[in-house]
Design a protein around this motif. Structure first.
Motif, PDB file in Angstrom:
ATOM      1  N   SER A 111      32.533  41.153  46.563  1.00 43.38           N
ATOM      2  CA  SER A 111      33.595  40.180  46.848  1.00 43.38           C
ATOM      3  C   SER A 111      33.729  39.224  45.658  1.00 43.38           C
ATOM      4  N   GLY A 112      34.670  38.314  45.739  1.00 39.65           N
ATOM      5  CA  GLY A 112      34.926  37.402  44.619  1.00 39.65           C
ATOM      6  C   GLY A 112      33.692  36.664  44.135  1.00 39.65           C
ATOM      7  N   THR A 113      32.826  36.332  45.056  1.00 38.07           N
ATOM      8  CA  THR A 113      31.630  35.575  44.693  1.00 38.07           C
ATOM      9  C   THR A 113      30.717  36.370  43.756  1.00 38.07           C
ATOM     10  N   LEU A 127      31.935  35.501  40.501  1.00 33.92           N
ATOM     11  CA  LEU A 127      31.507  34.155  40.092  1.00 33.92           C
ATOM     12  C   LEU A 127      30.050  34.201  39.616  1.00 33.92           C
ATOM     13  N   PHE A 168      35.271  25.650  46.368  1.00 32.40           N
ATOM     14  CA  PHE A 168      34.929  26.745  45.456  1.00 32.40           C
ATOM     15  C   PHE A 168      34.343  26.251  44.136  1.00 32.40           C
ATOM     16  N   ARG A 177      30.872  25.878  44.991  1.00 32.91           N
ATOM     17  CA  ARG A 177      30.130  27.147  45.019  1.00 32.91           C
ATOM     18  C   ARG A 177      29.491  27.454  43.664  1.00 32.91           C
ATOM     19  N   THR A 223      37.753  25.957  38.878  1.00 35.47           N
ATOM     20  CA  THR A 223      38.610  26.879  39.625  1.00 35.47           C
ATOM     21  C   THR A 223      40.020  26.777  39.041  1.00 35.47           C
ATOM     22  N   CYS A 257      43.190  28.065  41.075  1.00 36.18           N
ATOM     23  CA  CYS A 257      43.648  27.512  42.360  1.00 36.18           C
ATOM     24  C   CYS A 257      42.415  27.159  43.174  1.00 36.18           C
ATOM     25  N   THR A 301      41.305  26.886  46.455  1.00 38.56           N
ATOM     26  CA  THR A 301      41.812  27.368  47.741  1.00 38.56           C
ATOM     27  C   THR A 301      41.587  26.386  48.893  1.00 38.56           C
ATOM     28  N   ASP A 303      37.429  30.418  37.773  1.00 40.05           N
ATOM     29  CA  ASP A 303      37.533  31.165  39.026  1.00 40.05           C
ATOM     30  C   ASP A 303      39.011  31.211  39.407  1.00 40.05           C
ATOM     31  N   VAL A 327      40.240  33.412  41.618  1.00 42.19           N
ATOM     32  CA  VAL A 327      40.256  34.380  42.730  1.00 42.19           C
ATOM     33  C   VAL A 327      41.495  34.240  43.610  1.00 42.19           C
ATOM     34  N   SER A 328      41.925  33.012  43.882  1.00 41.99           N
ATOM     35  CA  SER A 328      43.015  32.873  44.850  1.00 41.99           C
ATOM     36  C   SER A 328      44.392  32.696  44.210  1.00 41.99           C
ATOM     37  N   GLN A 357      41.220  40.514  47.403  1.00 41.04           N
ATOM     38  CA  GLN A 357      41.841  40.262  48.716  1.00 41.04           C
ATOM     39  C   GLN A 357      42.782  39.063  48.765  1.00 41.04           C
ATOM     40  N   LYS A 358      43.204  38.557  47.611  1.00 44.18           N
ATOM     41  CA  LYS A 358      44.108  37.398  47.642  1.00 44.18           C
ATOM     42  C   LYS A 358      45.469  37.845  47.095  1.00 44.18           C
TER      43      LYS A 358
END
Ligand code: PLP
Length: 386
Positions: A63-65, A68, A90, A93, A137, A139, A141, A167, A169-170, A192-193
């Motif tokens: 997954s995205g993490t 990261l 995020f 994170r 980041t 975006c 999220t 990041d 991701v979104s 998945q975004k």
């Protein structure tokens, strides 16, 4: 309620286009065979275009993490100190990943709902010359802001050689991303975004400067060691078994993005943001972010006179419409409407219409249709999408 109908308007996972769903149902193939190599070859240029880079974009199953974590473990050497700009959950994170590896991270906290100020980051880095990497980041999220990463990279570069690690991701795939031109050293995104796929892939690219650091890093981990992905990609393969079904889907996603045209894709996201924001403004419901800071992929709404959670429950129960709640200290205080990936102005109009009904049901006094009309006006003024 229609059992099979999901109106998924959260900032990821996002809906899957039918042609992508079909592509993912193809029979399994051998991951060391010619077909997989051909697929990786076909995917590469499309991914580079979305990232705005000439560098190879590594595809990692996770997954995205995972992306990261790959960014952290590859670029930060033992003993290095880094800066993490925390504009929301995020950003936070990244600090947790650093903690897990005993990396000393300095935090620059920005009030949730606001974007970072490049000048503040510049000052921080100037006062801390030991910092070797700046994490941000794109975006955020959790609050629906878009950080000005181009300006961030330019400001940091004036005073420091620290790597700029982002990041995305979104939003990457839904918002213009020019990694090379903007001087971004690491860009990460997930499937998945805005990429319109299920979760399970993360994409990561590194600049030449970043590669120099990565190559000289004695501790890159094992599964996430980016040099393995780069060396294998040169031979059109992957170090470990890739998520082949997702790669079938990715191939189709890149074709869809190409057919629409990236400029149009980005314009569609901006339009959906403007329509959504106009609707809430017309309904007199506060937004968490300013127009300047807002992300084209997700809108955070901060109700003052109705319960966000009760509202979310009603629209989910009656229409299968899911919007996201708040994270951490914003839990219960905001809700977030995703408008990314396989989402169009038509979907936005449907979402707002259902939201208006939900508002009435939780006792909020509104004039039905006021939000819709505002969004329709925005579409008529800005919305020529072909
Ligand atoms: C969704 C998201 C991630 C990744 O989360 P995963 O659950 O690991 O896929 C990372 N950063 C941002 C900004 C996100 O929106």
């Amino acid at each position: 309620m229609l059992q099979d109908q999901q109106l998924l308007r959260i900032p990821g996972p996002s809906p899957i286009p039918p042609s992508v769903q079909r592509a993912m149902s193809q029979p399994m193939i051998g991951h060391r065979g010619k077909e997989t190599s051909a697929m990786l070859q076909e995917i590469a240029p499309g991914l580079k275009r979305v990232f705005g880079t000439k560098q190879d974009v590594a595809i990692i199953t996770g997954s995205g993490t995972a992306g990261l974590e790959a960014a952290v473990v590859n670029t930060v050497k033992p003993g290095d100190e880094v800066l993490v700009i925390v504009t929301g959950a995020f950003g936070d994170r990244f600090t947790k990943i650093c903690d897990a590896y005993n990396i000393k991270s300095h935090r620059l906290d920005v009030e949730w709902g606001q974007a970072l100020q490049p000048a503040d980051v510049k000052e921080f880095v100037q006062n801390h010359p030991e910092i070797t990497a700046v994490f941000s980041t794109y975006c955020e999220t959790s609050t629906g802001i878009l950080n000005p990463i181009k300006e961030l990279a330019a400001a940091v570069r004036e005073v420091s050689d620290a790597l700029i690690i982002v990041d995305g991701v979104s939003c990457v795939g839904g918002v213009a991303t020019e990694m090379d031109d903007w001087g971004i050293d690491i860009m990460v995104t997930g499937s998945q975004k805005a990429f319109m796929l299920p979760a399970g892939l993360t994409f990561i690219a590194a600049s030449e400067r970043a590669w120099t650091t990565i190559e000289s890093n004695p501790q890159r981990g094992f599964y996430l060691d980016l040099t393995k992905y780069r060396d294998n990609l040169l031979k059109d393969t992957t170090p470990f078994t890739p998520a082949l079904s997702l790669l079938f889907g990715l191939q189709q996603v890149l074709q869809l993005l190409d057919a629409e045209g990236l400029e149009q894709v980005y314009a569609r996201h901006t339009l959906m943001m403007n329509m959504t924001r106009a609707a809430f403004k017309a309904l007199d419901i506060p937004l968490l972010t300013t127009d300047e800071d807002a992300s084209p992929t997700v809108t955070a709404v901060k109700p003052e006179d109705f319960d966000a959670e009760a509202f979310r429950k009603v629209i989910k129960q009656e229409f299968g419409l899911t919007v996201a709640g708040g994270q951490q200290h914003l839990s219960g205080k905001i809700f977030r409407v995703g408008h990314m990936g396989y989402c169009s102005p038509a979907d936005v109009l449907q979402t707002i219409s259902l939201i208006e009904i939900g508002l009435v049901k939780v006792g909020k006094e509104i004039e039905l249709g006021k939000g819709i009309a505002a969004a329709q006006q925005v579409y008529l003024q800005e919305g020529v999408l072909i």
